[in-house]
Scaffold this motif. Structure first.
Motif, mmCIF file in Angstrom:
data_model
loop_
_atom_site.group_PDB
_atom_site.id
_atom_site.type_symbol
_atom_site.label_atom_id
_atom_site.label_comp_id
_atom_site.label_asym_id
_atom_site.label_seq_id
_atom_site.Cartn_x
_atom_site.Cartn_y
_atom_site.Cartn_z
ATOM 1 N N ASP A 62 40.137 -75.949 1.466
ATOM 2 C CA ASP A 62 40.594 -74.776 0.722
ATOM 3 C C ASP A 62 41.131 -73.726 1.700
ATOM 4 N N PRO A 63 42.455 -73.553 1.785
ATOM 5 C CA PRO A 63 43.023 -72.570 2.721
ATOM 6 C C PRO A 63 42.554 -71.143 2.432
ATOM 7 N N ASP A 64 42.305 -70.810 1.170
ATOM 8 C CA ASP A 64 41.836 -69.463 0.832
ATOM 9 C C ASP A 64 40.430 -69.217 1.372
ATOM 10 N N ALA A 65 39.578 -70.230 1.324
ATOM 11 C CA ALA A 65 38.219 -70.100 1.864
ATOM 12 C C ALA A 65 38.271 -69.930 3.379
ATOM 13 N N VAL A 66 39.174 -70.653 4.032
ATOM 14 C CA VAL A 66 39.319 -70.542 5.485
ATOM 15 C C VAL A 66 39.833 -69.150 5.846
ATOM 16 N N ALA A 121 39.512 -69.361 17.058
ATOM 17 C CA ALA A 121 38.111 -69.376 17.494
ATOM 18 C C ALA A 121 37.290 -70.336 16.637
ATOM 19 N N LEU A 122 37.493 -70.293 15.330
ATOM 20 C CA LEU A 122 36.773 -71.198 14.433
ATOM 21 C C LEU A 122 37.145 -72.650 14.746
ATOM 22 N N GLY A 123 38.413 -72.885 15.083
ATOM 23 C CA GLY A 123 38.845 -74.224 15.479
ATOM 24 C C GLY A 123 38.215 -74.681 16.785
ATOM 25 N N ALA A 124 38.071 -73.760 17.732
ATOM 26 C CA ALA A 124 37.434 -74.102 19.011
ATOM 27 C C ALA A 124 35.986 -74.535 18.784
ATOM 28 N N ILE A 125 35.313 -73.884 17.846
ATOM 29 C CA ILE A 125 33.940 -74.282 17.496
ATOM 30 C C ILE A 125 33.965 -75.670 16.852
ATOM 31 N N ARG A 163 27.129 -68.533 20.419
ATOM 32 C CA ARG A 163 25.845 -67.911 20.760
ATOM 33 C C ARG A 163 25.052 -67.517 19.510
ATOM 34 N N GLY A 164 25.619 -67.729 18.340
ATOM 35 C CA GLY A 164 24.898 -67.453 17.100
ATOM 36 C C GLY A 164 24.962 -66.014 16.640
ATOM 37 N N LEU A 165 25.847 -65.203 17.238
ATOM 38 C CA LEU A 165 25.954 -63.811 16.830
ATOM 39 C C LEU A 165 26.741 -63.665 15.530
ATOM 40 N N TYR A 166 27.479 -64.697 15.194
ATOM 41 C CA TYR A 166 28.155 -64.791 13.896
ATOM 42 C C TYR A 166 28.045 -66.254 13.482
ATOM 43 N N ARG A 167 27.745 -66.495 12.210
ATOM 44 C CA ARG A 167 27.531 -67.869 11.749
ATOM 45 C C ARG A 167 28.484 -68.233 10.606
ATOM 46 N N PRO A 168 29.598 -68.862 10.940
ATOM 47 C CA PRO A 168 30.516 -69.313 9.890
ATOM 48 C C PRO A 168 29.992 -70.602 9.254
ATOM 49 N N PRO A 169 30.423 -70.880 8.040
ATOM 50 C CA PRO A 169 30.015 -72.151 7.429
ATOM 51 C C PRO A 169 30.665 -73.339 8.154
ATOM 52 N N ALA A 170 29.914 -74.417 8.278
ATOM 53 C CA ALA A 170 30.395 -75.597 8.994
ATOM 54 C C ALA A 170 31.655 -76.178 8.368
ATOM 55 N N ASN A 171 31.801 -76.064 7.041
ATOM 56 C CA ASN A 171 32.991 -76.649 6.430
ATOM 57 C C ASN A 171 34.270 -75.958 6.913
ATOM 58 N N VAL A 172 34.174 -74.682 7.292
ATOM 59 C CA VAL A 172 35.352 -73.966 7.789
ATOM 60 C C VAL A 172 35.667 -74.391 9.220
ATOM 61 N N THR A 173 34.666 -74.445 10.076
ATOM 62 C CA THR A 173 34.932 -74.866 11.457
ATOM 63 C C THR A 173 35.398 -76.314 11.484
ATOM 64 N N ASP A 174 34.820 -77.151 10.637
ATOM 65 C CA ASP A 174 35.253 -78.549 10.559
ATOM 66 C C ASP A 174 36.703 -78.645 10.093
#
Length: 164
Positions: A126-130, A17-21, A80-91
């Motif tokens: 950082d794989p641990d942060a992801v 899901a984070l990758g799709a974003i 939809r903004g119901l959960y907001r991950p950091p951009a560095n993780v989705t990137d």
């Protein structure tokens, strides 16, 4: 009859899901409907949800057959903004060929995540942060306690190939 609560998915579905974003594969159609394109571009999944994200229907295989919230619905919750991950993780997860990896490792989710972790590290992430963020997504889902919306559409199929 009370609605059935979705099961919590395996950790890899949060990664997907984070990758799709990160890839920009989520398209919000209107206040209830969205589509998510698969990582290889061969399928489009339809997701419908209430404004608060509590009622979800999705026609991806995991949601339809396995009874847990699949990655397309999770991606729509994020879009939809119901959960907001950091951009560095989705990137960091953008461009991962999930279908190819799942096929390569015969759906061994641990091997797939290990491969992704190695790629993340090689890419300077950082794989641990992801992993921590993916776990936070699942914690969010547990707190949300989403319920199944009406299953109105069967799982997505690959588009028909037209012969000349």
């Amino acid at each position: 009859m009370p609605a059935t609560q979705w099961k919590i998915p395996p950790l890899i579905k949060a990664y997907e899901a984070l990758g799709a974003i990160g890839d920009g594969r989520v398209r919000i159609e209107d206040d209830r409907r969205a589509t998510v394109t698969s990582s290889d571009g061969s399928k489009k999944y339809e997701v419908e949800m209430s404004a608060d994200g509590r009622e979800i229907a999705s026609n991806d295989n995991a949601s339809y057959w396995q009874g847990y919230v699949g990655y397309p619905a999770i991606a729509v919750l994020i879009a939809r903004g119901l959960y907001r991950p950091p951009a560095n993780v989705t990137d960091a997860l953008a461009g991962v060929a999930w279908k190819e990896l799942n096929r390569k490792y015969k759906n061994d989710l641990a091997k797939t995540i290990a491969d992704v972790d190695q790629e993340l590290e090689q890419g300077g992430h950082d794989p641990d942060a992801v992993r921590s963020e993916a776990e936070a997504v699942l914690t969010f889902l547990r707190a949300l306690k989403p319920v199944r919306g009406k299953r109105s559409r069967p799982p997505a199929e690959k588009p028909a190939v037209k012969l000349r």
